[in-house]
Design an enzyme around this catalytic site. Structure first.
Site, PDB file in Angstrom:
ATOM      1  N   GLN A  13       0.822  -1.206   0.000  1.00 29.55           N
ATOM      2  CA  GLN A  13       0.000   0.000   0.000  1.00 29.55           C
ATOM      3  C   GLN A  13       0.858   1.258   0.000  1.00 29.55           C
ATOM      4  O   GLN A  13       1.919   1.297   0.602  1.00 29.55           O
ATOM      5  CB  GLN A  13      -0.924   0.001   1.217  1.00 29.55           C
ATOM      6  CG  GLN A  13      -2.012  -1.033   1.103  1.00 29.55           C
ATOM      7  CD  GLN A  13      -3.052  -0.952   2.223  1.00 29.55           C
ATOM      8  OE1 GLN A  13      -3.519  -1.977   2.680  1.00 29.55           O
ATOM      9  NE2 GLN A  13      -3.410   0.230   2.643  1.00 29.55           N
ATOM     10  N   SER A  94       4.545  -6.510   2.524  1.00 35.91           N
ATOM     11  CA  SER A  94       3.223  -6.485   3.162  1.00 35.91           C
ATOM     12  C   SER A  94       2.171  -7.066   2.210  1.00 35.91           C
ATOM     13  O   SER A  94       2.247  -8.232   1.840  1.00 35.91           O
ATOM     14  CB  SER A  94       2.884  -5.065   3.606  1.00 35.91           C
ATOM     15  OG  SER A  94       1.691  -5.031   4.358  1.00 35.91           O
ATOM     16  N   LEU A  95       1.214  -6.258   1.777  1.00 34.19           N
ATOM     17  CA  LEU A  95       0.214  -6.720   0.815  1.00 34.19           C
ATOM     18  C   LEU A  95       0.874  -7.377  -0.395  1.00 34.19           C
ATOM     19  O   LEU A  95       0.355  -8.346  -0.961  1.00 34.19           O
ATOM     20  CB  LEU A  95      -0.639  -5.537   0.354  1.00 34.19           C
ATOM     21  CG  LEU A  95      -1.475  -5.807  -0.898  1.00 34.19           C
ATOM     22  CD1 LEU A  95      -2.637  -6.729  -0.576  1.00 34.19           C
ATOM     23  CD2 LEU A  95      -1.936  -4.524  -1.541  1.00 34.19           C
ATOM     24  N   ARG A 119      -9.154  -8.881   3.660  1.00 37.69           N
ATOM     25  CA  ARG A 119      -8.016  -8.494   4.503  1.00 37.69           C
ATOM     26  C   ARG A 119      -8.055  -6.996   4.765  1.00 37.69           C
ATOM     27  O   ARG A 119      -7.910  -6.534   5.905  1.00 37.69           O
ATOM     28  CB  ARG A 119      -6.713  -8.898   3.798  1.00 37.69           C
ATOM     29  CG  ARG A 119      -5.414  -8.571   4.544  1.00 37.69           C
ATOM     30  CD  ARG A 119      -4.233  -9.022   3.674  1.00 37.69           C
ATOM     31  NE  ARG A 119      -2.929  -8.874   4.316  1.00 37.69           N
ATOM     32  CZ  ARG A 119      -2.171  -7.795   4.230  1.00 37.69           C
ATOM     33  NH1 ARG A 119      -2.576  -6.749   3.539  1.00 37.69           N
ATOM     34  NH2 ARG A 119      -0.980  -7.771   4.827  1.00 37.69           N
ATOM     35  N   HIS A 203       0.366  -4.132  10.892  1.00 42.23           N
ATOM     36  CA  HIS A 203       1.477  -4.973  11.367  1.00 42.23           C
ATOM     37  C   HIS A 203       1.792  -4.783  12.849  1.00 42.23           C
ATOM     38  O   HIS A 203       2.928  -4.963  13.266  1.00 42.23           O
ATOM     39  CB  HIS A 203       2.725  -4.770  10.494  1.00 42.23           C
ATOM     40  CG  HIS A 203       2.489  -5.127   9.062  1.00 42.23           C
ATOM     41  ND1 HIS A 203       2.306  -6.430   8.647  1.00 42.23           N
ATOM     42  CD2 HIS A 203       2.336  -4.348   7.955  1.00 42.23           C
ATOM     43  CE1 HIS A 203       2.070  -6.434   7.336  1.00 42.23           C
ATOM     44  NE2 HIS A 203       2.084  -5.191   6.899  1.00 42.23           N
ATOM     45  N   GLN A 252       1.488 -12.647   9.327  1.00 46.72           N
ATOM     46  CA  GLN A 252       2.010 -11.445   8.675  1.00 46.72           C
ATOM     47  C   GLN A 252       1.188 -10.203   9.002  1.00 46.72           C
ATOM     48  O   GLN A 252       1.715  -9.090   9.079  1.00 46.72           O
ATOM     49  CB  GLN A 252       2.036 -11.688   7.157  1.00 46.72           C
ATOM     50  CG  GLN A 252       2.699 -10.619   6.347  1.00 46.72           C
ATOM     51  CD  GLN A 252       1.812 -10.110   5.231  1.00 46.72           C
ATOM     52  OE1 GLN A 252       0.623  -9.896   5.412  1.00 46.72           O
ATOM     53  NE2 GLN A 252       2.404  -9.933   4.060  1.00 46.72           N
TER      54      GLN A 252
END
Length: 314
Positions: A13, A94-95, A119, A203, A252
């Protein structure tokens, strides 16, 4: 054919912009086809949204996540269709780890679109707007950032969550604790400590409820063994077992992104070229800060795509 020194990395993102990939879509039919596929799954026109919508619309997490996944998968399909060689390994920030899993054959694209939409929704729901925050800390080593967070917590939640490159760490947590940590980092000598325009403290432990809710949906999805190693954010290692990959994708959500370690692990394994497969060039920039010996390419535009395909040919 696989290039043994090439890695693909997929952004998370923050890389989304209105009008992105417009020129690339004109050059490569795979872009439009992939967006059409995602739109069918989502029930709205994703391409129209990212070309003609408002920036605040694509910044909504449950829209940002399918949008960036689709952009990355579309570019990877265009890469292969135009003679690009397969990489030896992959990683995603991440994503972006979901994009890597799709491109490595771990799960079907439409399943991933559904999962990342959920998510995003669950991550946004986990902490009401305004109660969480994130900030980028520049010019302070990891240990100093961690110490500042520990000092600033005072019963709240604040932690280092993105180890992006040496001297660049993102912190996140409850808004008041992040504000205290920003001041602690400045006092410790940070060159810059600035709040980020994001809608939730990603996170952190505050995301654990979102992870627990998404876990059953991840468990129900079909995951395959990867066709090539994917270096995971949680521990900067690859994993071949589909059940273990599912567990990592749940973990994660509330664990730090160890991006510096991911890039270093690929370099140790012999990688010398990285292609950032998605909009923007954030990861290509971070790569240079992590290991100057690595050649980094972006493939967002047709010209960049052609240059990277030629430069990484076996």
């Amino acid at each position: 054919m696989t290039n043994p020194v090439l890695a693909f990395v997929f952004p998370g993102q923050g890389s989304q912009q209105i009008g992105m990939l417009s020129d690339t879509a004109k050059a490569f039919p795979e872009i439009g086809a992939t967006f059409s596929e995602a739109s069918s799954t989502l029930g709205y026109d994703l391409w129209d949204l990212c070309q003609n919508g408002a920036q605040e619309d694509i910044n909504l997490t449950e829209r940002t996540q399918p949008l960036l996944l689709t952009s990355s998968v579309a570019l990877y399909r265009a890469w292969l269709a135009n003679g690009g060689v397969k990489p030896a390994c992959m990683a995603g920030h991440s994503l972006g780890e979901w994009s890597a899993l799709v491109c490595a054959g771990v799960l079907a694209f439409d399943d991933a679109v559904r999962l990342v939409r959920e998510r995003g929704r669950l991550m946004q729901e986990a902490v009401p707007a305004g109660e969480g925050a994130m900030a980028a800390i520049i010019g302070l080593d990891d240990q100093a950032v961690e110490a500042a967070c520990a000092e600033a917590a005072q019963g709240g939640v604040v932690a280092a969550v993105n180890y992006n490159s040496p001297g660049q760490v993102v912190i996140a947590g409850s808004a008041a604790a992040v504000e205290r940590a920003i001041e602690s980092c400045k006092a410790a000598g940070a060159k810059r400590a600035m709040p980020l325009p994001v809608s939730a403290p990603f996170h952190t432990e505050l995301m654990r409820p979102a992870a627990e809710k998404l876990a059953s949906q991840i468990e129900a999805a079909v995951f395959n063994a990867p066709e090539m190693p994917v270096i995971h954010n949680v521990h900067a290692k690859s994993e071949a077992n589909p059940a273990a990959i599912k567990a990592l994708m749940v973990e994660q959500i509330y664990s730090p992104v160890r991006w510096t370690s991911c890039v270093q692990a690929m370099a140790v394994d012999g990688v010398s070229q990285l292609v950032e497969c998605g909009p923007g060039k954030v990861l290509a920039g971070l790569t240079k800060r992590i290991d100057r010996s690595l050649a980094a390419f972006s493939i967002e535009s047709p010209a960049q795509m052609s240059e990277a395909i030629a430069s990484t040919a076996v």
